[in-house]
Design an enzyme around this catalytic site. Structure first.
Site, PDB file in Angstrom:
ATOM      1  N   GLY A  36      27.330  10.909  -4.885  1.00 11.53           N
ATOM      2  CA  GLY A  36      26.098  11.697  -4.736  1.00 11.53           C
ATOM      3  C   GLY A  36      25.640  12.236  -6.091  1.00 11.53           C
ATOM      4  O   GLY A  36      24.457  12.125  -6.457  1.00 11.53           O
ATOM      5  N   HIS A  37      26.591  12.825  -6.839  1.00 10.16           N
ATOM      6  CA  HIS A  37      26.239  13.322  -8.180  1.00 10.16           C
ATOM      7  C   HIS A  37      25.778  12.178  -9.081  1.00 10.16           C
ATOM      8  O   HIS A  37      24.845  12.323  -9.861  1.00 10.16           O
ATOM      9  CB  HIS A  37      27.449  13.985  -8.848  1.00 10.16           C
TER      10      HIS A  37
END
Ligand code: PAF
Length: 286
Positions: A36-37
């Protein structure tokens, strides 16, 4: 990748970037970087000349009894991930620098922080809003990137940037999911095998409510019941909330029915599995 620990040095660097007319993208994180990051970083990399990732496990957004002490801090792996993703600067803030002795300035939002996670994590959004304001003041990015998994946080950041006239564009990025639908989160690493399996129920609950809306269901009570059917509490799951709210204001629907006027409905769930608190949401146009 350059690593800076103190606000002064980062301020100086951000001034240098500005002077050279280099646009800066900030990805604020608490570390334990996952896919996600990396997708936030990739968006920043695609749109900005310089990418700054901040890594700071912000103590003020944890309530007493939460997982501040045990929150994962795999700094070396995070720095390696930043290096591989083409990050220019990692800002590893220190609590003593961001919250110096005598610190007493807090950013508080009113209505947006009352429901959902605000109700279950008192003080959480005050901590988030305060540290995000600090990070934006220090890094002075043209753009800052946030994941939609933390939907209420996204609204809080958009609002504070507008209210405080901060010269940063807030960019919201789609949630990245595991194959079974579980939203990526640093806390997923703490799930045991049984809880990991149960964790997929959050997304299933959201999908069930979305299907019901698409099938014509307008009753908020019935939509909530539909989500709760997937999230029946048991040994492995404690439900914090399952709600359908106006996606812009987070207000409840006055008469308990979706208005169906082309607006957006937020379906949001939060549950604790073992000791691990997970949240997820989707937005549906009605
Ligand atoms: O979403 C997070 O990781 C945090 O809430 C943030 C935005 C980095 C503030 O500490």
């Amino acid at each position: 990748v350059k690593v800076e620990k103190d606000c002064r040095s980062v301020l100086r660097l951000s001034e240098r970037y500005r002077a050279a007319s280099l646009s800066v993208g900030l990805v604020p994180t608490m570390g334990a970087l996952h896919a996600g990051h990396l997708s936030l970083i990739a968006c920043a990399r695609g749109e900005c000349d310089r990418v700054v990732v901040s890594i700071f496990v912000n103590p003020t957004q944890f309530s007493p009894g939460e997982d501040l002490a045990s929150y994962p801090r795999p700094l070396e792996a995070d720095l390696e991930a930043c290096r591989r993703s083409g990050v220019d600067l990692v800002f590893c803030g220190a609590a003593a620098d961001l919250y110096p002795e005598g610190f007493q300035t807090w950013v508080n939002l009113e209505d947006l922080t009352k429901p959902l996670c605000g109700e279950h994590r008192p003080g959480h959004f005050r901590g988030v809003a305060t540290v995000v304001t600090q990070l934006l003041s220090v890094v002075k990015p043209q753009r800052a990137y946030f994941g939609k998994k933390d939907y209420q946080q996204c609204l809080v950041v958009e609002r504070l940037v507008r209210d405080l006239h901060i010269d940063t564009e807030v960019r919201l990025v789609e949630t990245v999911r595991e194959p079974d639908g579980l939203a990526m989160s640093s806390r997923n690493a703490f799930l045991g095998a049984k809880e990991r399996q149960a964790a997929a129920r959050l997304y299933r609950a959201l999908m069930a409510a979305r299907d019901a809306i698409e099938g014509g269901e307008d009753s908020v009570e019935k939509l909530v019941a539909c989500m709760r059917r997937e999230l029946v509490p048991g040994d492995d799951l404690h439900l914090d909330y399952a709600e359908a709210r106006d996606a812009e204001t987070l207000a409840a629907f006055a008469d308990g029915r979706l208005p169906r006027r082309g607006n957006h409905v937020l379906l949001a769930v939060a549950a604790r599995l073992g000791g691990v608190r997970l949240i997820d949401n989707i937005v549906v146009k009605v």
